[in-house]
Enzyme design. Structure first.
Site, PDB file in Angstrom:
ATOM      1  CG  ASP A 441      98.183  59.742   5.162  1.00  0.00           C
ATOM      2  OD1 ASP A 441      98.038  59.988   6.375  1.00  0.00           O
ATOM      3  OD2 ASP A 441      98.445  60.613   4.317  1.00  0.00           O
ATOM      4  CG  ASP A 724      94.457  65.308  10.847  1.00  0.00           C
ATOM      5  OD1 ASP A 724      95.417  66.089  10.922  1.00  0.00           O
ATOM      6  OD2 ASP A 724      93.774  65.165   9.819  1.00  0.00           O
ATOM      7  CG  ASP A 834      99.407  61.946  -0.008  1.00  0.00           C
ATOM      8  OD1 ASP A 834      99.395  61.582   1.186  1.00  0.00           O
ATOM      9  OD2 ASP A 834      99.173  63.110  -0.360  1.00  0.00           O
TER      10      ASP A 834
END
Length: 943
Positions: A441, A724, A834
């Site tokens: 990520d 994103d 995370d």
């Protein structure tokens, strides 16, 4: 992950008058009247599947109800994590242990030795088998005893329950669904409770859910609107209400239902229920003297208990290879037995052995079947040690102790709490040294997930944050900055929107390190706001803190009133609705009313891809503003900033009332609630007036560039999977060293169908393009590639050095991992993240890695290994992973080599004793070798 929900059946007894047709005479004569009645009614009645749970508050049905209500018997609040009891431990543990091939094999050999005239004592197999099984049983018994102890501690803990109008102390396990439970400050919730009454005059409470999702910020939960009349335990005991809610499921952030309160009227008052009404077991009450709630889910049906089942079975490559070793040596064993038996009866026959007076020879030369069976089993007993019985238990002990080296490594400590590396499973230690592909990520993994407001675009004009002040950027004069005085109206509206459109909580000043200092009538200085604002999203906190530093200070919320200080002047707004963020809309909104003017505003912020298309573009000026803001957003993305667009819409009272009515009706639905609510929200979040956009910086973590370069040199291919936009992801890829300036970058973006994707893939496979190459793509061609172009797509991507995937959902991340994992090469894949959105790919990968970041601990709980910072990955894979693999592979090979060395001389000895099933060693020596080797193997292979 599949979740199996327990279905509760609500049985309503209804007495009706029906005309029963005459039953068959034969059935009546045979005394089968009941059976005939059962057949009759079973034709006309069908059991409907239960889709919701009915809870009667205090366990008593309301007298005013038009229909008789009964509550099914639900599970009690007892928690059981233990596996065995005193009665089933021996049979259950033995059954589980003998499911292993090696243990079952030696059990069969032992039984054979006991049933034949064995050439060696049966104790040579019994003692090693008993030793191995006993060691494993003692280990599992001790672990289960610890679980029993913790279960008893939790189940017997005191809990306060309302009984007969008084608060009575009971054991935790005695709480049942429908009980009204009291919880005091700093106490944990004993079960999942629907909040009914709070000591807070605003009918809300603050809760920390760190034990559930790791988020340390305080979350606010509110009482349903129809419980305002409750004040005392007597009121709660007299309360007659019915809760209709979902069946138990594991999603912590999903709760839907309705509350019907009867207060002397035949028609109950109804209130919708949502996630902010449910207090979860495992959470803890903070800053609130006490609360009362009705138990909705108890025991194994609480969300915390259901989440404990989120485990995935993974096996290392060494274990899979070891099974092939076992099969090979089993075949070798069968071959040795067969050859030895054939040689004995075909080569060393009666004429050959008749002069050997020291060997027993039958009187005639006939071969009996009984003798062949006896000799076959005797050879099996002699050669059976070619299979190492101690391998499994030795391997388990080696892995368990090996995991401690990882947790003891002081160089892997870091983070805010100086946390050590965590090993959730020791079965995959050696797999760390075999990783070929790493999926990571971006936000919170490669970056800090600590946001800083940098720039914004308002009314087509760029502004920048400089030393806590907002300054105008003159694009016509080399982007020089200048002070803004006085503020344009558009800038003030923009900052006010940022200060109102959020769910940030303000802690009390006595508990905060920061204070608000008013230096003059027109300026405000914020001192250390990091402890003042609590937010679930770092983006929201950064925007509110930036607005406060510029002079628009969010002072907090009292009931539904929001207080702002705008350049030293106080303003109050009434918050009427909060439309929470979701991954489909990609935005959040609030509806507020100005107290001084009565005007209603819908304020919206979210991803530019969502907000810009909701904004009104009906004039040339609006089109210019739209294009300019979009261009500024692209500029911010090229700088690596996270971007959001901001808009608002003025509502009339009639529009809001219609919206509120439709939203309430949608929230009352049990089936299809999400779709109905989303449809209403989409209707309101339309025709927005675009205010501007923000650019927030997320700093790179320490050591990211060095770690990625080391992994690349080691031959590990890294793919960055992020949600994103392309420009932001590519800029971060360059800044962290994932992309190099000398690389040839192949772009597959903006394609919407399979034909264009196939053409672009064909173009990218041109031989002249290939060298040192990077790659990125967006979601639309990704869908096409996975459905119709899987082979070509993976073939080309596997040749790339670096890959960046943009605009990806959690499900698509997992599908990407599965695409590589199931490829022809079958490479070992690792995934690191995370947040909760990374759990899918973490569980899909061969090795799941969790970063102890700021997006909760769900990724840490579901990962196989967890640590504080991305840079620790270098030592984890290249040092510990290498050592683990060397130790385990050496241990496995040594175990098989040791047993082959031990048995091969027996085969050569058989040549010299005419395959007469004589043994060359003392009977007890086999036992000693096996047991001593089991104990000493672990010590050998840690050095």
């Amino acid at each position: 992950m599949e979740l199996f929900e327990k279905q509760e059946v609500v049985v309503l007894t209804i007495v009706v008058a029906v005309r029963v047709p005459r039953l068959p005479l034969r059935e009546l004569r045979k005394g089968q009247k009941n059976m005939a009645l059962k057949k009759l009614f079973s034709r006309n009645t069908k059991r409907q599947p239960v889709t919701s749970r009915t809870v009667l508050v205090n366990g008593r049905p309301p007298e005013e109800s038009s229909e008789p209500l009964t509550m099914p018997k639900y599970l009690n609040n007892q928690i059981k994590t233990s596996k065995y009891t005193w009665f089933n431990f021996i049979p259950k543990n033995l059954f589980e242990q003998f499911r292993r091939i090696a243990n079952f094999y030696f059990l069969i050999v032992t039984l054979i030795q006991l049933s034949i005239e064995s050439p060696v004592s049966p104790m040579t197999s019994i003692l090693p088998l008993v030793f191995v099984v006993s060691v494993t049983a003692v280990k599992q018994a001790y672990e289960d005893w610890l679980r029993h102890r913790e279960d008893n501690k939790v189940n017997n803990a005191p809990a306060m329950v309302v009984r007969d109008g008084n608060v009575t102390e009971v054991r935790n396990q005695d709480i049942v669904v429908g009980d009204v439970v009291m919880v005091s400050d700093e106490e944990g919730f004993p079960c999942d409770l629907l909040l009914l009454l709070s000591s807070n005059p605003e009918a809300k409470c603050e809760v920390t859910t760190a034990n559930l999702d790791g988020e340390t910020n305080l979350k606010t939960f509110v009482c349903p609107g129809e419980t305002e009349y409750l004040h005392t335990p007597e009121d709660l005991w007299d309360m007659r209400a019915v809760v209709e809610c979902q069946l138990p499921h594991a999603n912590l952030y999903d709760f839907k239902g309705s509350l019907e309160v009867y207060r002397g009227n035949s028609q109950p008052a109804k209130a919708p229920l949502a996630t902010d009404n449910l207090l979860l077991r495992g959470a803890r009450l903070r800053n609130t003297a006490w609360v009362y709630g009705v138990a909705v889910y108890t025991g194994k049906e609480t969300k915390m208990a259901l989440n404990l089942k989120m485990t995935s079975a993974k096996f290392s490559t060494v274990e899979k290879t070891m099974n092939y070793f076992l099969v090979f040596y089993l075949v070798l064993l069968v071959l040795e037995i067969t050859v030895s038996t054939l040689i004995k009866y075909l080569v060393y026959d009666y004429p050959f052995r008749k002069d050997m007076w020291y060997l027993p020879v039958s009187a005639n030369s006939e071969v009996a079947v009984k003798d062949i069976v006896q000799d076959t089993f005797s050879f099996l007993v002699i050669y059976n040690y070619v299979i190492p019985i101690s391998l499994y238990v030795t391997l388990e002990m080696q892995k368990f102790l090996g995991a401690m080296f990882l947790e003891w490594d002081d160089e892997l400590k870091g983070g805010e709490g100086n946390e050590r590396c965590k090993c959730n499973t020791s079965d995959l230690n050696e797999e760390l040294g075999q990783v070929k592909y790493l999926f990571t990520d971006k936000t919170g993994t490669l970056t800090e997930n600590t946001m800083y407001f940098r720039q914004c675009s308002v009314d087509g004009i760029k502004y920048v944050s400089t030393d806590g002040e907002i300054q105008l950027v003159n694009e016509r004069n080399n982007n020089k900055t200048m002070a803004v005085s006085p503020w344009p109206t558009a800038l003030e509206d923009f900052l006010v929107t940022l200060a109102l459109c959020h769910t940030v909580q303000v802690t009390s000043k006595s508990k905060a390190n920061g204070e608000v200092t008013v230096t003059s009538g027109d300026s405000i200085q914020m001192v250390d706001l990091s402890q003042r604002y609590q937010a679930s999203s770092p983006d929201e906190k950064a925007l509110v803190e930036a607005s406060a530093s510029f002079g628009v200070v969010f002072q907090g919320q009292r009931k539904d009133t929001l207080e702002l200080t705008v350049q030293g002047h106080s303003r109050r707004y009434t918050r009427l609705q909060v439309l929470d963020f979701d991954s489909d809309r990609k935005c959040m909104s609030v509806v507020v009313r100005e107290e001084w003017s009565g005007r209603l505003w819908l304020l919206t912020k979210g991803a530019e891809s969502s907000v810009l298309r909701r904004c009104r573009v009906q004039s040339d000026e609006e089109q210019r503003l739209h294009d300019t803001t979009a261009a500024h957003i692209d500029d911010y993305a090229l700088l690596g900033l996270r971007t959001l667009a901001v808009g608002r819409r003025e509502l009339s009272d009639q529009q809001y009332q219609l919206f509120a009515t439709q939203l309430t009706q949608a929230r009352m639905m049990m089936e299809g609630r999400e779709e109905a609510v989303r449809k209403v929200m989409d209707q309101m979040e339309a025709e927005l007036t675009l205010l501007g956009a923000t650019g927030v910086e997320d700093l790179l973590q320490e050591g990211v560039q060095e770690t990625l370069e080391s992994l690349r040199v080691a031959g590990i291919k890294v793919w960055v999977l992020t949600g994103d936009k392309v420009e932001t992801a590519v800029n971060i890829a360059y800044s962290c060293g994932h992309f190099k300036r000398f690389m040839t970058v192949l772009s597959l973006t903006g394609l919407q169908d399979a034909e264009h994707a196939a053409a672009r893939l064909q173009q990218c496979t041109s031989p002249k393009l290939w060298g040192t190459t990077g790659w990125w793509w967006m979601v639309p061609p990704y869908r096409c590639s996975l459905t119709t172009l899987r082979t070509t797509f993976y073939s080309m991507c596997s040749r790339c050095i670096a890959v960046v995937c943009c605009r990806m959902s959690p499900k698509q991340k997992a599908e990407t991992v599965r695409l590589v994992k199931k490829s022809k090469e079958k490479p070992v894949c690792a995934a690191i993240g995370d947040g909760a959105n990374d759990v899918s790919m973490i569980q899909e990968a061969h090795v799941g890695l969790g970063v102890m970041g700021k997006e909760g601990r769900q990724a840490v709980r579901c990962a196989d290994f967890a640590f504080a910072q991305f840079r620790f990955l270098k030592k984890l894979l290249l040092v510990h992973g290498h050592w683990y693999y060397v130790r385990v592979s050496t241990l496995v090979q040594y175990s098989f080599y040791k047993n082959v060395t031990f048995i091969t001389p027996q085969l050569f000895y058989a040549i010299w004793n005419a395959f007469s099933t004589q043994v060359r060693i003392v009977k007890e020596s086999g036992v000693m070798v096996t047991e001593l080797d089991t104990v000493l193997d672990d010590h050998r292979h840690f050095v």
